[in-house]
Design an enzyme around this catalytic site. Structure first.
Site, PDB file in Angstrom:
ATOM      1  N   CYS A  99      -2.165  -3.857  -1.139  1.00 52.76           N
ATOM      2  CA  CYS A  99      -2.433  -2.419  -1.122  1.00 52.76           C
ATOM      3  C   CYS A  99      -2.885  -1.941  -2.495  1.00 52.76           C
ATOM      4  O   CYS A  99      -3.874  -1.202  -2.624  1.00 52.76           O
ATOM      5  CB  CYS A  99      -1.188  -1.662  -0.666  1.00 52.76           C
ATOM      6  N   CYS A 100      -2.172  -2.367  -3.549  1.00 55.74           N
ATOM      7  CA  CYS A 100      -2.567  -2.008  -4.908  1.00 55.74           C
ATOM      8  C   CYS A 100      -3.962  -2.539  -5.232  1.00 55.74           C
ATOM      9  O   CYS A 100      -4.752  -1.858  -5.898  1.00 55.74           O
ATOM     10  CB  CYS A 100      -1.568  -2.560  -5.922  1.00 55.74           C
ATOM     11  N   CYS A 143       1.720   6.386  -6.667  1.00 51.90           N
ATOM     12  CA  CYS A 143       1.551   6.800  -5.274  1.00 51.90           C
ATOM     13  C   CYS A 143       2.885   7.313  -4.722  1.00 51.90           C
ATOM     14  O   CYS A 143       3.948   6.784  -5.056  1.00 51.90           O
ATOM     15  CB  CYS A 143       1.057   5.632  -4.432  1.00 51.90           C
ATOM     16  N   CYS A 160       5.562   4.995  -3.151  1.00 50.36           N
ATOM     17  CA  CYS A 160       6.025   3.914  -4.019  1.00 50.36           C
ATOM     18  C   CYS A 160       6.720   4.406  -5.282  1.00 50.36           C
ATOM     19  O   CYS A 160       6.982   3.613  -6.196  1.00 50.36           O
ATOM     20  CB  CYS A 160       4.847   3.024  -4.413  1.00 50.36           C
ATOM     21  N   CYS A 212       1.361  -3.176 -11.007  1.00 51.80           N
ATOM     22  CA  CYS A 212       0.435  -3.206  -9.884  1.00 51.80           C
ATOM     23  C   CYS A 212      -0.775  -4.081 -10.184  1.00 51.80           C
ATOM     24  O   CYS A 212      -1.533  -4.411  -9.282  1.00 51.80           O
ATOM     25  CB  CYS A 212      -0.017  -1.784  -9.545  1.00 51.80           C
TER      26      CYS A 212
END
Length: 233
Positions: A117-118, A200, A203, A228
């Site tokens: 995702c990162c 985010c 997170c 990340c």
């Protein structure tokens, strides 16, 4: 200019952050860029750049999962200084593929999913933002984490093939807060609610007094060296 770390350190020895940014903007004309996530440190550097009309490009990564408060300070910053902040978004097809196959919150399920995702929302857009530049300015400070205490204020970024400079590297958090107060710099109200580091929304959480600076990021994972991938330390 020869962009070696040694030459940068020699050029900037003993100067304050504004002078350092000025010298770097002259050393790397048109090829110097600053990344902001609208946290305390980034707002200080944004103020230094915009209030002095330095020719340094400013950008942010719009991951699609930011806090409403982050959008507030983003908008307020543009209103206050009247300068553009370039937004880099993840590629739509990559986000669609990930969310369609794994769901919107797959990052909670494994470190691999979180890094995926990162990678899609942050790393790939970052590479596009940095492409063609020779100097990257960041808001990293030494005391933010144990891993960052050994970086130095200037370093070579092998992944992106450019010099990174951290103008506030030796500043304390109190230094940052004092500067914000003195210059009436807009900042993210989440900082007043226990969020030292803001990324985010899914997170990031507030931290308790005495907890590590980055303990609020990806708190469900192993606490050691959580990054990340934007910065290697």
């Amino acid at each position: 200019m020869n962009g070696s770390v040694e030459n940068i350190q020699q050029l900037l020895a003993g100067v304050d952050p504004v002078k350092a940014l000025t010298l770097l903007s002259e050393a790397f004309p048109g090829k110097i860029i600053f990344s902001t996530s609208f946290g305390w440190e980034d707002q200080v550097i944004t103020h230094m750049i915009f209030s002095n009309n330095l020719p340094i490009k400013v950008f942010t990564l719009e991951t699609g999962r930011l806090f409403p408060e982050t959008y507030y300070v983003w908008n307020r910053t543009m209103e206050m200084y009247g300068h553009p902040i370039n937004a880099y978004y993840p590629k739509t097809d990559a986000v669609e593929q990930m969310v369609s196959t794994k769901g919107p919150n797959s990052f909670y399920e494994s470190v691999e999913n979180r890094k995926e995702c990162c990678g899609i929302r942050k790393i790939e857009p970052l590479k596009r933002a940095l492409a063609g530049n020779d100097c990257w300015i960041t808001g990293i400070r030494a005391e933010q984490s144990e891993n960052r205490q050994f970086m130095g204020d200037a370093e070579w970024d092998d992944q992106n093939n450019l010099v990174k400079f951290h103008p506030l590297y030796n500043w304390t958090l109190d230094d940052v807060k004092d500067y914000i107060k003195l210059h009436n710099v807009p900042y993210n109200p989440l900082h007043d609610r226990g969020f030292p580091s803001i990324g985010c929304a899914p997170c990031t959480r507030a931290v308790r007094e005495g907890e590590d600076f980055r303990s609020g990021r990806w708190w469900w994972e192993d606490q050691s060296k959580k990054e990340c991938g934007l910065h290697s330390a």
